[in-house]
Design an enzyme around this catalytic site. Sequence first.
Site, mmCIF file in Angstrom:
data_model
loop_
_atom_site.group_PDB
_atom_site.id
_atom_site.type_symbol
_atom_site.label_atom_id
_atom_site.label_comp_id
_atom_site.label_asym_id
_atom_site.label_seq_id
_atom_site.Cartn_x
_atom_site.Cartn_y
_atom_site.Cartn_z
ATOM 1 N N ASP A 259 -8.745 6.570 -1.140
ATOM 2 C CA ASP A 259 -9.592 7.062 -2.220
ATOM 3 C C ASP A 259 -10.742 7.916 -1.680
ATOM 4 O OD1 ASP A 259 -10.545 6.938 -5.080
ATOM 5 O OD2 ASP A 259 -12.249 5.975 -4.112
ATOM 6 N N GLU A 296 -7.101 11.322 -0.901
ATOM 7 C CA GLU A 296 -7.663 12.015 -2.070
ATOM 8 C C GLU A 296 -8.872 12.788 -1.564
ATOM 9 O OE1 GLU A 296 -9.954 11.391 -6.328
ATOM 10 O OE2 GLU A 296 -10.023 9.852 -4.774
#
Length: 588
Positions: A259, A296
Amino acid sequence: MSVRAGSHPTGPSQARFHIWAPKPKKLELVFPETGRALPIHRDSEGRADFRVEGVRPGMRYAYRIDGERIRPDPAAALLPDGVHGPAMLLDPAFPWTDATFRPPPLRDWTIYELHVGSFSATGDFAGVVRQLPMLHELGVRAIELMPVAPFSGTRNWGYDGVNLYAVHQPYGGPFELKRLVDAAHRLEMAVVLDVVFNHLGPEGCWYGEFMPFWTDRHQTPWGAAINYDGPESAGVRRFVIDSALRWLEDFHIDALRLDAVHGIVDDTKPHVLAQLAAEVDALEARTGRPALLIGESDLNESKVLRPRPEGWGLDAQWSDDFHHALHARLTDERHSYYVDFGRTEQVAAALERGYVFEGQLSRFRGRPFGDSSAGLAPERFVVCDQNHDQVGNRARGERLHHLVNAARTRLAAVTTLLAPHVPLIFMGEEWGEDAPFLYFTSHQDPALGRAVTEGRAREFPELESQAVPDPQHETTFARSRVHPSLRREEGHAQLYLLYRSLLELRATHPSLSCVTPRVSVDGEVVRVLRTANGEKSLVLLSFDAPPRACDPGAGFTLVMDTQELRYGGPGELGMLQPWSARVYLGRG
């Protein structure tokens, strides 16, 4: 690999405990159910590695800090009573049946992102297992689970997790997660797990009481940064990296989605993610089981993907530029980061290179942004036309098909699923799910709950506060559940058929997979030409271009038109219509 943190049964009534806790002056291991307490003797670095007799799986345990505060093990496998309660000693044994499974190459993946709590009526891993045959039928090659680490309460996206080693008990805990992975592997589907190494949740996070986990050297959007480059950061890096390796080795996870890697601040070399990538490579060599890292990143910096030591060496990254370019062109939205997008040639650039911004001036950022993706293979980019962030961060959680008409929805599907990159589907988009996907939480601290409710309303000053769903209200979560039975109903079945057909085309025709394309723009029509294994394909994407006759060239045969009645189109097949797509195949 270093000694694994946490607790590990070593016999019928014995377990090994390992903890790194340099901050407390005094540390004790306590067993709340019996009242037993054992002093912990640590070495000069704050580490303790010891065995305890008279314990068995199922027993709860915790650590008492300085004779006062009782906290769960930082590397607990399960927190059965929530984030404030003790850990549980677990037997890690599992009857795996996937010894011969190896995930397909990343270039052959189609990823399906889902939230465990809202993907089924039961809201747990078992509910996902029951839906796996549906995903297999659709043509999915990998499922991606949003974070499953423990968080406060029962409802959350998962990015408020507070323990990097544990599995959220209401989802079913570690055993049920392993059962899900094993079931997916039996259907030849890989499993991606979303992990968060840039921040932890605001409630029930006790890491700072055990170790120098945080630093004020850097700030992130979530507050203080994790200490990856300050004093005693080597122990923090080890703790985080070991948690990642545990998911890959003990749970047979095939890939980790990291993330917001732009929030992982580290000024040292190697960067902590480069170190992680090197250790994942070593794990893969040792076990013979492939393991991937997908970042990401909104950096548009190719160092994320470039080989070590110059880069971090991740296997792939999400392409925000692809989503933003396509979304802005389809919806005409120009607020926030969409101010930089909206032109058809930007969709073409994303299809060709993964990045749109490679050093050009970004109006949103007020500076030149990005660098070149030259030399990076198409499968290094994961693309989508919607995901949990892009849907759920809207005030009302509208999905793309809630914002545009059916023709544009079909065009988005072809653009994404037949992109030369790795496509990602967000749960429910394939049948045009009626439900929104909203931002939801269930923090147990009343003050924090009120702050989240009020803060969410302030994010959207253009709306009355009552128009913004309250994240803390249970109905906000309930409204976000998907309804797979819709895929069989009129108005939904046609879109579902389109998705199935596109994934079948992608799987059976090599030129429609991850192949470096030749992309051109003719007015508002994007042409994507690819050649592989003696086959050629041409995908025509019409963005509001006037109707036109199509001459794909010699040797091509039309195999799909989004105007077809079976896909919900009007049946106007004579010409390439505005907001439509055509797919041609040929030899050569």
